[in-house]
Design a protein around this motif. Structure first.
Motif, PDB file in Angstrom:
ATOM      1  N   TYR A  22       4.576   0.670   1.811  1.00 25.47           N
ATOM      2  CA  TYR A  22       4.942  -0.399   2.747  1.00 25.47           C
ATOM      3  C   TYR A  22       4.235  -1.690   2.361  1.00 25.47           C
ATOM      4  O   TYR A  22       3.132  -1.666   1.821  1.00 25.47           O
ATOM      5  N   ALA A  23       4.881  -2.792   2.684  1.00 23.69           N
ATOM      6  CA  ALA A  23       4.242  -4.095   2.534  1.00 23.69           C
ATOM      7  C   ALA A  23       3.043  -4.144   3.478  1.00 23.69           C
ATOM      8  O   ALA A  23       3.146  -3.703   4.634  1.00 23.69           O
ATOM      9  N   ASP A  24       1.921  -4.665   3.010  1.00 19.17           N
ATOM     10  CA  ASP A  24       0.740  -4.760   3.873  1.00 19.17           C
ATOM     11  C   ASP A  24       1.014  -5.617   5.097  1.00 19.17           C
ATOM     12  O   ASP A  24       0.393  -5.430   6.143  1.00 19.17           O
ATOM     13  N   ARG A  25       1.960  -6.545   5.010  1.00 19.95           N
ATOM     14  CA  ARG A  25       2.328  -7.351   6.169  1.00 19.95           C
ATOM     15  C   ARG A  25       2.901  -6.469   7.290  1.00 19.95           C
ATOM     16  O   ARG A  25       2.778  -6.783   8.458  1.00 19.95           O
ATOM     17  N   SER A  48       0.860  -1.182   0.000  1.00 18.13           N
ATOM     18  CA  SER A  48       0.000   0.000   0.000  1.00 18.13           C
ATOM     19  C   SER A  48       0.894   1.229   0.000  1.00 18.13           C
ATOM     20  O   SER A  48       1.945   1.247   0.652  1.00 18.13           O
ATOM     21  N   GLY A  49       0.467   2.243  -0.691  1.00 15.34           N
ATOM     22  CA  GLY A  49       1.254   3.466  -0.793  1.00 15.34           C
ATOM     23  C   GLY A  49       0.544   4.661  -0.193  1.00 15.34           C
ATOM     24  O   GLY A  49      -0.450   4.539   0.508  1.00 15.34           O
ATOM     25  N   ASP A  50       1.094   5.827  -0.484  1.00 17.25           N
ATOM     26  CA  ASP A  50       0.570   7.124  -0.064  1.00 17.25           C
ATOM     27  C   ASP A  50       0.700   7.364   1.432  1.00 17.25           C
ATOM     28  O   ASP A  50      -0.147   7.998   2.056  1.00 17.25           O
ATOM     29  N   TYR A  51       1.771   6.838   2.035  1.00 18.69           N
ATOM     30  CA  TYR A  51       2.095   7.151   3.429  1.00 18.69           C
ATOM     31  C   TYR A  51       2.976   8.399   3.385  1.00 18.69           C
ATOM     32  O   TYR A  51       4.156   8.324   3.073  1.00 18.69           O
ATOM     33  N   ARG A  52       2.390   9.542   3.687  1.00 19.01           N
ATOM     34  CA  ARG A  52       3.103  10.822   3.601  1.00 19.01           C
ATOM     35  C   ARG A  52       3.728  11.176   4.949  1.00 19.01           C
ATOM     36  O   ARG A  52       3.018  11.359   5.937  1.00 19.01           O
ATOM     37  N   LEU A  53       5.046  11.275   4.943  1.00 22.11           N
ATOM     38  CA  LEU A  53       5.775  11.640   6.146  1.00 22.11           C
ATOM     39  C   LEU A  53       5.826  13.154   6.279  1.00 22.11           C
ATOM     40  O   LEU A  53       5.636  13.888   5.303  1.00 22.11           O
ATOM     41  N   SER A  54       6.121  13.624   7.480  1.00 23.38           N
ATOM     42  CA  SER A  54       6.126  15.063   7.735  1.00 23.38           C
ATOM     43  C   SER A  54       7.208  15.786   6.948  1.00 23.38           C
ATOM     44  O   SER A  54       7.101  16.989   6.720  1.00 23.38           O
ATOM     45  N   ASN A  55       8.253  15.082   6.498  1.00 20.84           N
ATOM     46  CA  ASN A  55       9.305  15.718   5.709  1.00 20.84           C
ATOM     47  C   ASN A  55       8.967  15.776   4.221  1.00 20.84           C
ATOM     48  O   ASN A  55       9.793  16.166   3.406  1.00 20.84           O
ATOM     49  N   GLY A  56       7.758  15.335   3.836  1.00 24.47           N
ATOM     50  CA  GLY A  56       7.314  15.370   2.453  1.00 24.47           C
ATOM     51  C   GLY A  56       7.523  14.062   1.702  1.00 24.47           C
ATOM     52  O   GLY A  56       6.989  13.885   0.609  1.00 24.47           O
ATOM     53  N   GLN A  57       8.303  13.156   2.260  1.00 32.70           N
ATOM     54  CA  GLN A  57       8.533  11.860   1.622  1.00 32.70           C
ATOM     55  C   GLN A  57       7.242  11.054   1.591  1.00 32.70           C
ATOM     56  O   GLN A  57       6.463  11.079   2.537  1.00 32.70           O
TER      57      GLN A  57
END
Length: 134
Positions: A93-96, A80-89
């Motif tokens: 991550y693997a769903d596991r 799954s994607g679209d995990y936005r970190l506070s630094n803009g990255q």
């Protein structure tokens, strides 16, 4: 048993969150567009949650620069994607290595209240030593 450590937002030393307040804060931060939340306790442990709204990476660190542990979904498949970190990255991550957002909120609340994970979640150490705890 309720923990004696107080958990607050990292770096603030301010309001000590109850488990339920922390769970509600996760939901509100998602609504406000903040996908990364870091809590810190009086002993210096860090509890991080990064979410994409559906799933969340939940990590506990004893110290900032040391390996810790994270919740896993043993039946999780794919990524799954679209995990936005506070630094803009933006991460994928693997769903596991993530859990459903509601499971993350429940586990966070339980950990803050009892200083242990709920029995129904699976925890994996990040030390590379192959030890899993359920």
């Amino acid at each position: 048993m309720t923990t004696t450590n107080r958990w607050h937002l990292q770096g603030t030393g301010g309001h000590a969150y109850s488990g339920e307040e922390a769970r509600q804060l996760l939901r509100h931060r998602w609504d406000w567009g903040s996908q990364e939340t870091w809590f810190e306790d009086d002993a210096g442990r860090l509890l991080a949650v990064v979410t994409n709204g559906e799933r969340a990476m939940v990590v506990l660190l004893e110290r900032e620069d040391e390996p810790g542990e994270h919740l896993v979904d043993p039946r999780g498949e794919g990524f799954s994607g679209d995990y936005r970190l506070s630094n803009g990255q933006v991460d994928t991550y693997a769903d596991r290595d993530t859990v459903a957002f509601d499971v993350a909120g429940h586990a966070l609340a339980h950990f803050i209240e009892h200083d242990t994970w709920p029995t129904e979640v699976t925890v994996e150490t990040d030390c590379g030593c192959g030890e899993d705890r359920s």
